[in-house]
Design a protein around this motif. Structure first.
Motif, PDB file in Angstrom:
ATOM      1  N   PRO A 160      32.668 -33.680 -56.997  1.00  0.00           N
ATOM      2  CA  PRO A 160      31.573 -32.942 -56.335  1.00  0.00           C
ATOM      3  C   PRO A 160      30.627 -33.897 -55.618  1.00  0.00           C
ATOM      4  N   LYS A 161      30.118 -33.464 -54.492  1.00  0.00           N
ATOM      5  CA  LYS A 161      29.228 -34.308 -53.704  1.00  0.00           C
ATOM      6  C   LYS A 161      27.986 -34.702 -54.495  1.00  0.00           C
ATOM      7  N   ALA A 162      27.526 -33.803 -55.369  1.00  0.00           N
ATOM      8  CA  ALA A 162      26.333 -34.079 -56.170  1.00  0.00           C
ATOM      9  C   ALA A 162      26.531 -35.297 -57.068  1.00  0.00           C
ATOM     10  N   GLU A 163      27.771 -35.515 -57.513  1.00  0.00           N
ATOM     11  CA  GLU A 163      28.054 -36.679 -58.356  1.00  0.00           C
ATOM     12  C   GLU A 163      27.799 -37.973 -57.594  1.00  0.00           C
TER      13      GLU A 163
ATOM     14  N   TYR B 228      30.678 -46.111 -63.328  1.00  0.00           N
ATOM     15  CA  TYR B 228      31.862 -45.644 -64.041  1.00  0.00           C
ATOM     16  C   TYR B 228      32.544 -44.529 -63.252  1.00  0.00           C
ATOM     17  N   PHE B 229      33.853 -44.630 -63.086  1.00  0.00           N
ATOM     18  CA  PHE B 229      34.660 -43.532 -62.567  1.00  0.00           C
ATOM     19  C   PHE B 229      35.273 -42.832 -63.783  1.00  0.00           C
ATOM     20  N   LYS B 230      35.175 -41.480 -63.811  1.00  0.00           N
ATOM     21  CA  LYS B 230      35.704 -40.725 -64.941  1.00  0.00           C
ATOM     22  C   LYS B 230      36.671 -39.652 -64.453  1.00  0.00           C
ATOM     23  N   ASP B 231      37.667 -39.345 -65.281  1.00  0.00           N
ATOM     24  CA  ASP B 231      38.634 -38.319 -64.904  1.00  0.00           C
ATOM     25  C   ASP B 231      38.112 -36.926 -65.266  1.00  0.00           C
TER      26      ASP B 231
ATOM     27  N   ASN C  84      24.344 -52.966 -55.077  1.00  0.00           N
ATOM     28  CA  ASN C  84      23.947 -51.647 -54.594  1.00  0.00           C
ATOM     29  C   ASN C  84      25.018 -50.660 -55.063  1.00  0.00           C
ATOM     30  N   ILE C  85      24.731 -49.919 -56.121  1.00  0.00           N
ATOM     31  CA  ILE C  85      25.738 -49.065 -56.749  1.00  0.00           C
ATOM     32  C   ILE C  85      26.321 -48.054 -55.764  1.00  0.00           C
ATOM     33  N   LYS C  86      25.467 -47.344 -55.056  1.00  0.00           N
ATOM     34  CA  LYS C  86      25.929 -46.276 -54.174  1.00  0.00           C
ATOM     35  C   LYS C  86      26.826 -46.823 -53.063  1.00  0.00           C
TER      36      LYS C  86
ATOM     37  N   TYR D  77      34.212 -37.385 -62.004  1.00  0.00           N
ATOM     38  CA  TYR D  77      32.807 -37.606 -62.327  1.00  0.00           C
ATOM     39  C   TYR D  77      32.453 -39.081 -62.101  1.00  0.00           C
ATOM     40  N   LEU D  78      31.163 -39.313 -61.853  1.00  0.00           N
ATOM     41  CA  LEU D  78      30.644 -40.668 -61.724  1.00  0.00           C
ATOM     42  C   LEU D  78      29.475 -40.834 -62.687  1.00  0.00           C
ATOM     43  N   ASP D  79      29.305 -42.037 -63.179  1.00  0.00           N
ATOM     44  CA  ASP D  79      28.151 -42.342 -64.007  1.00  0.00           C
ATOM     45  C   ASP D  79      27.716 -43.765 -63.686  1.00  0.00           C
ATOM     46  N   TYR D  80      26.558 -44.126 -64.121  1.00  0.00           N
ATOM     47  CA  TYR D  80      26.047 -45.460 -63.804  1.00  0.00           C
ATOM     48  C   TYR D  80      25.004 -45.888 -64.824  1.00  0.00           C
TER      49      TYR D  80
END
Length: 460
Positions: free
Chosen positions: A188-191, A203-206, A219-221, A244-247
């Motif tokens: 999702p774009k929001a992620e 983090y990339f998540k399945d 620069n994470i983004k 999903y993405l996390d940081y």
């Protein structure tokens, strides 16, 4: 006008992927205007597992046209249309790369029916073509054959065109400044939008939330976006599995490097290749035997009581002990460089005073062992590296004791820390690994950071 496209390939990665079948439905959104379907001779062997999936074998494509023989037809039917596919980046990039190999350009606007479906008909457990079509009642025949999948994708696309808010969504997806076509189909774009532009670990998540990749960035983004533009096989596969993405912000590059290394070893993500290996640690230690003789010995770190010095290979450990033995005229036998011998005969170390054959030298020998141990202690330093915090009111630090990495922490700039033990109150403890030690050594050598060294008086 739209071109609904599906291809079957040899499955050898994006850059080595060769097309074995292609199907294109040209539509105005209501009816089919033109259609083109053809097997393609990939000019290479088709792997057995691909034949098992698609049913396309080497015999079927042996007399099929090569890509350069049908390229003109593909260009003609897709001209002035929007390229549409389920997980569009895969099909589009394979075709684009194949055309480049024969000296032709292939540039089209594109739309992804996975991303469109997630936006316009949300709430389904899976957006794979087979499961989605089954859930919404779209017939899908000849699964994993180009025409069957392309026809089902076309029916799905027509349905999406008629959903509420379709016009607005389609316009936003086709906007040249939109990143929708760049983002992975299941993300999702929001992620992506939630990511900061600060240093840290991402983090990339399945789809199940499992971490499949860990990275670090200043620069994470920006760094995460670069994964989406990278068309290598590994990156395309990684992105296709990302939901999903996390940081975690770190404030500085140094802590990002250290945290990335620790997280890779903690989660063992499938798409991280480097730093996964758990390096065996070894240590030199001392003990006194029944005759009162002090020994120096080496073993795996977990088997070494009160380690005097830690190493990351048995060879490095042994060579260091040999050097110590030679410098302080110690006995190779009592340094465990020779085993099961009555007296030493080391091929390099000749200075042994005979402790192994005459115990009357015990006191003098032990004094030299103590001097050797003290020399190791003299080289060890407790120090703190100060660096940027996550906010302007904060600073970060990395703590080492006796030259061994202990961890990092964050503290308000208004907090005064004058003793080493003061930093312990804010410490996030980490495991010392070969990679962590190398990161610190490299950082100190290249960046020359602000280092606070502590003596026994300031350690408390």
């Amino acid at each position: 006008m739209y071109s609904i496209v599906d291809i079957e390939t040899t499955g050898n990665g994006i850059k080595g992927n060769r097309i074995t079948e292609i199907s294109i439905f040209k539509t105005n959104g209501y009816e089919v205007i033109d259609e083109f379907t053809s097997l393609v001779n990939p000019e290479c062997e088709i792997p057995y597992f691909i034949t098992g999936l698609t049913g396309i074998d080497n015999d079927m494509v042996r007399n099929a046209p090569k890509l350069d023989e049908i390229a003109h037809k593909i260009l003609e039917i897709t001209a002035d249309t929007i390229f549409v596919a389920h997980s569009v980046n895969f099909d589009y990039n394979v075709i684009k790369n194949e055309f480049q190999q024969i000296g032709l350009d292939f540039v089209r606007k594109k739309l992804c029916t996975v991303r469109l479906s997630r936006k316009l008909i949300p709430g389904y457990n899976s957006y794979s073509l087979g499961k989605l079509c089954s859930a919404i009642g779209i017939p899908l025949k000849d699964r994993h054959r180009a025409r069957g999948d392309a026809h089902a994708t076309m029916l799905l696309f027509h349905k999406l065109l008629r959903t509420p808010n379709a016009d607005k969504v389609f316009k936003s997806f086709l906007n040249a400044k939109s990143q929708e076509a760049t983002l992975p189909p299941s993300l999702p774009k929001a992620e992506f939008e939630k990511l900061p532009t600060t240093p840290g670990v991402y983090y990339f998540k399945d789809s199940k939330g499992k971490i499949i990749y860990v990275g670090k960035a200043i620069n994470i983004k920006k760094r995460v976006l670069s994964h989406f533009y990278d068309k290598s096989t590994k990156e395309v596969t990684l992105c296709s599995e990302t939901s999903y993405l996390d940081y975690e912000e770190t404030g500085s590059e140094l802590i990002a490097l250290l945290q990335e290394s620790a997280e890779i070893k903690r989660h063992y993500p499938k798409f991280n290749r480097a730093q996964k290996r758990q390096v065996q640690q070894y240590a030199i230690f001392s003990y006194e035997d029944r005759n009162g003789i002090l020994h120096l010995a080496f073993n795996k770190l977990k088997m070494a009581p009160n380690p005097l010095h830690i190493f990351y290979s048995i060879t490095e450990c042994r060579l260091f002990l040999e050097s110590l033995c030679e410098t302080f005229e110690l006995c190779p036998k009592y340094c465990h460089l020779q085993e099961n011998v009555e007296s030493c005969s080391h091929y390099k170390i000749k200075q042994c005073i005979g402790i192994c054959s005459d115990l009357s030298y015990t006191k003098e020998y032990n004094e030299r062992v103590v001097t050797a141990i003290e020399s190791l202690e003299e080289t060890k330093t407790d120090y703190v590296i100060k660096t940027k915090g996550r906010t302007i009111d904060e600073e970060a630090f990395v703590l080492t004791r006796r030259n061994i990495y202990v961890g990092y922490g964050f503290v308000s700039k208004e907090t005064s820390l004058t003793h080493l033990d003061d930093f312990e109150n804010y410490l996030i403890r980490q495991q010392s690994t070969l990679e962590a030690q190398r990161i610190l050594e490299s950082f100190i050598r290249k960046k020359e950071p602000k280092i606070l060294k502590f003596t026994a008086e300031t350690t408390r």
